[in-house]
Every structure is written in structure tokens, then in C-alpha cells.
Design a protein around this motif. Structure first.
Motif, PDB file in Angstrom:
ATOM      1  N   ARG A   1      -4.126   9.678  -1.167  1.00 41.68           N
ATOM      2  CA  ARG A   1      -2.690   9.565  -2.110  1.00 41.68           C
ATOM      3  C   ARG A   1      -2.259  10.466  -1.614  1.00 41.68           C
ATOM      4  O   ARG A   1      -2.390  11.846  -2.231  1.00 41.68           O
TER       5      ARG A   1
ATOM      6  N   GLN B   1       3.657   3.822   0.568  1.00 43.60           N
ATOM      7  CA  GLN B   1       3.434   5.183  -0.763  1.00 43.60           C
ATOM      8  C   GLN B   1       4.740   5.326  -0.953  1.00 43.60           C
ATOM      9  O   GLN B   1       4.670   5.910  -2.056  1.00 43.60           O
TER      10      GLN B   1
ATOM     11  N   SER C   1       7.390   4.535  -3.183  1.00 42.86           N
ATOM     12  CA  SER C   1       6.636   4.584  -4.602  1.00 42.86           C
ATOM     13  C   SER C   1       6.708   5.551  -5.017  1.00 42.86           C
ATOM     14  O   SER C   1       7.101   6.337  -6.493  1.00 42.86           O
TER      15      SER C   1
ATOM     16  N   SER D   1       2.184  -6.713 -14.123  1.00 44.80           N
ATOM     17  CA  SER D   1       0.833  -6.581 -14.014  1.00 44.80           C
ATOM     18  C   SER D   1      -0.136  -7.533 -14.079  1.00 44.80           C
ATOM     19  O   SER D   1      -0.832  -7.904 -13.753  1.00 44.80           O
TER      20      SER D   1
ATOM     21  N   ALA E   1      -0.198 -10.174 -11.993  1.00 49.54           N
ATOM     22  CA  ALA E   1      -0.661  -9.652 -10.382  1.00 49.54           C
ATOM     23  C   ALA E   1      -2.352 -10.308 -10.708  1.00 49.54           C
ATOM     24  O   ALA E   1      -2.995 -10.356  -9.616  1.00 49.54           O
ATOM     25  N   ARG E   2      -3.277  -9.875 -11.494  1.00 49.83           N
ATOM     26  CA  ARG E   2      -4.708 -10.032 -11.815  1.00 49.83           C
ATOM     27  C   ARG E   2      -4.934 -11.385 -11.535  1.00 49.83           C
ATOM     28  O   ARG E   2      -6.274 -11.442 -11.056  1.00 49.83           O
TER      29      ARG E   2
ATOM     30  N   ARG F   1      -1.061  -7.056  -0.204  1.00 56.76           N
ATOM     31  CA  ARG F   1      -1.678  -6.286  -1.194  1.00 56.76           C
ATOM     32  C   ARG F   1      -1.418  -5.088  -2.005  1.00 56.76           C
ATOM     33  O   ARG F   1      -1.296  -4.387  -3.310  1.00 56.76           O
ATOM     34  N   GLY F   2      -1.174  -4.398  -0.283  1.00 60.15           N
ATOM     35  CA  GLY F   2      -1.454  -3.122  -1.345  1.00 60.15           C
ATOM     36  C   GLY F   2       0.245  -2.324  -1.193  1.00 60.15           C
ATOM     37  O   GLY F   2       0.927  -2.149  -2.464  1.00 60.15           O
TER      38      GLY F   2
ATOM     39  N   ASN G   1       0.920  -3.329  -4.991  1.00 61.71           N
ATOM     40  CA  ASN G   1       0.023  -2.242  -5.658  1.00 61.71           C
ATOM     41  C   ASN G   1       1.602  -1.429  -6.657  1.00 61.71           C
ATOM     42  O   ASN G   1       0.962  -0.454  -6.949  1.00 61.71           O
ATOM     43  N   GLU G   2       1.236  -0.771  -4.855  1.00 66.99           N
ATOM     44  CA  GLU G   2       2.268   0.200  -5.070  1.00 66.99           C
ATOM     45  C   GLU G   2       3.760  -0.190  -5.835  1.00 66.99           C
ATOM     46  O   GLU G   2       4.532   0.514  -6.849  1.00 66.99           O
TER      47      GLU G   2
ATOM     48  N   LEU H   1       3.923  -2.166  -8.389  1.00 68.37           N
ATOM     49  CA  LEU H   1       3.107  -2.187 -10.238  1.00 68.37           C
ATOM     50  C   LEU H   1       3.035  -1.003 -10.905  1.00 68.37           C
ATOM     51  O   LEU H   1       3.374  -0.545 -11.694  1.00 68.37           O
ATOM     52  N   MET H   2       3.495   0.012  -9.486  1.00 68.99           N
ATOM     53  CA  MET H   2       3.116   1.956  -9.867  1.00 68.99           C
ATOM     54  C   MET H   2       4.648   1.654 -10.126  1.00 68.99           C
ATOM     55  O   MET H   2       4.815   2.677 -11.712  1.00 68.99           O
TER      56      MET H   2
END
Length: 253
Positions: free
Chosen positions: A114, A154, A157, A189, A192-193, A210-211, A214-215, A217-218
């Protein structure tokens, strides 16, 4: 003042991911023309590595970290992504967009995969002086692993917060996040689950769709909305129109 946006061009959009480092020059030129025609936005461009970087990183196991056997992978992978970055910058400049490549290997450090630092001041000064920065997924030195791969997603984000981007869009080879063949218009969020997202069938060391989710959603947790859409709808996104894709947002929006 032009609206500051982040536009991320997926690696699958600007390369042929089934062939090693196959750059889609025609697509890159078309996107550059789209960008050059908009004078009321100022874009920060981030692009994925696609077939220029993922195969090299996989071959040298950089997704697993650095040891005495794979140090050459840093140069080889970085060389591949720089080639793609040069193609994007050259196309933008040919379309009249003053731009320059920014390489994360030179500006970033990571910890356990990260990002923990990014020297953003040069980026901010480029924006202030009207020069479009063009960043990309890259190999980055990592405090725990020695080295890791930092995806374009990444970077999105991380930088969206750092430079206070007003809008964020990801141009992909699909019309959005799909469920049963249909675009999911909004993801939070909570929703997404329950999603089952298939990963790319081509070499991808950064997590595929998926990556991305996830980014983004942050970002949503920080109150920043973003969009995923088909590359053919890039003009709609740039103009602030409906792009027919997926919006990733917070529960509160």
C-alpha cells in the motif's frame, strides 16, 4: 477555473492484454483528441499497465516481493510501463495537450503493498502551471516487501484526496460493473458485500475489477464519488453527462 478531474484509462483499454506490451495507438490517439476538445476541465491522467508491465511483473514475481533472484524485474517492469506512458504522453501532446509523464517508482514508497508516501508537490505545481500529469501503474519500492506493484487504481484512490479532485472517472472495456449481464448503476459499501465479481482472464497482478471496487469504496468512505464506464462513453463523463456506467458512492449520498 477548469474543473480538476482524474481520468483513469484502464490497461485493457489502451493495450491488448492478450499480447505482451501491445500498445493500442489508435485508441490512445482517439482518447487524446477527446481530452483536447474539452477546455472547461483540467485532467490528471492515470493509466493502467495492461500488457506493458503485468506480464513482466508476473514473470519476475514482483507481486510476491523482492529478493536476491528478481532484482532485475524492477528495471524490466518499469521499462515496460514507461514505454506505454510515453505513448500516452506523445499522443496527448500530438493533440495539443501539454503533458508530461510522472513515474511512481521515482515519487512513491509503499508498505506491504500500500502506498504510504507520494511526493505530490511537483504534481501540484504542474497542475498550477497548466501541464497535464500522466501517471501509471508501476513497480514501487516497499518497506516490507522490498518492492511491490502499485496499480493505477490505487493511485486514483490516493491522489483523489491529495489533490482534491472534483470528479473521478475510470474508462474500462466494460460498460460498468455487471450483474447478470446488466450494469449495476450504484454501488455502496453495503451493496458491494453481496457482489460476486469475476477477475480478468489475462495476466493481472493488481486485482482486476475487484481491485477497482475496493479502491473506489475507500474513496466513497471519504465522501468522494467515482464512476466506472465504457471507454466509448469517455466524452460523456468528461462533459458531466450520464455515462451509462456504475457510480461508487457512500451510503449517505
Amino acid at each position: 477555473m477548469p474543473e480538476l478531474i482524474i481520468l483513469k484509462l484502464g490497461g485493457s483499454v489502451i493495450t491488448d492484454k492478450s499480447k505482451k506490451c501491445s500498445v493500442n495507438e489508435e485508441r490512445i490517439s482517439a482518447l487524446s483528441r477527446e481530452i483536447s476538445q474539452r477546455k472547461d476541465i483540467f485532467p490528471v491522467i492515470i493509466h493502467g499497465a495492461g500488457s506493458c508491465g503485468h506480464p513482466e511483473a508476473k514473470e519476475h514475481h514482483l507481486d510476491k516481493g523482492l529478493d536476491q533472484t528478481n532484482r532485475a524485474g524492477i528495471f524490466i517492469t518499469h521499462r515496460a510501463v514507461k514505454r506505454l506512458n510515453n505513448a500516452v504522453v506523445n499522443a496527448l501532446r500530438a493533440s495539443g495537450v501539454e503533458s508530461v509523464g510522472i513515474h511512481p517508482l521515482d515519487a512513491c514508497t509503499a508498505k506491504n503493498g500500500r502506498l504510504i508516501s507520494f511526493e505530490c508537490r511537483p504534481l501540484e505545481l504542474l497542475i498550477k502551471n497548466g501541464v497535464v500529469p500522466v501517471l501509471h501503474g508501476d513497480v514501487v519500492m516497499d518497506e516490507d516487501r522490498g518492492a511491490c506493484i502499485v496499480s493505477g487504481d490505487q493511485l486514483v484512490s490516493y491522489l483523489a484526496c491529495a489533490i482534491h479532485a472534483e470528479r473521478i472517472g475510470l474508462a474500462t472495456d466494460v460498460p460498468g460493473v455487471l450483474k447478470d449481464g446488466r450494469v449495476i448503476p450504484v454501488i455502496t459499501s453495503a451493496s458491494a458485500r453481496s457482489l460476486e465479481i469475476n477477475e480478468s482472464g489475462n495476466t493481472d497482478v493488481t486485482g482486476g475489477m475487484r481491485g477497482k471496487i475496493n479502491e473506489l469504496l475507500m474513496l466513497a468512505e471519504n465522501g468522494i464519488e467515482s464512476s466506472i464506464f465504457h471507454v466509448s462513453r469517455t466524452g460523456d463523463f468528461l462533459d458531466g453527462r450520464d455515462h451509462g456506467g456504475t457510480v461508487v458512492t457512500s451510503e449517505r449520498s
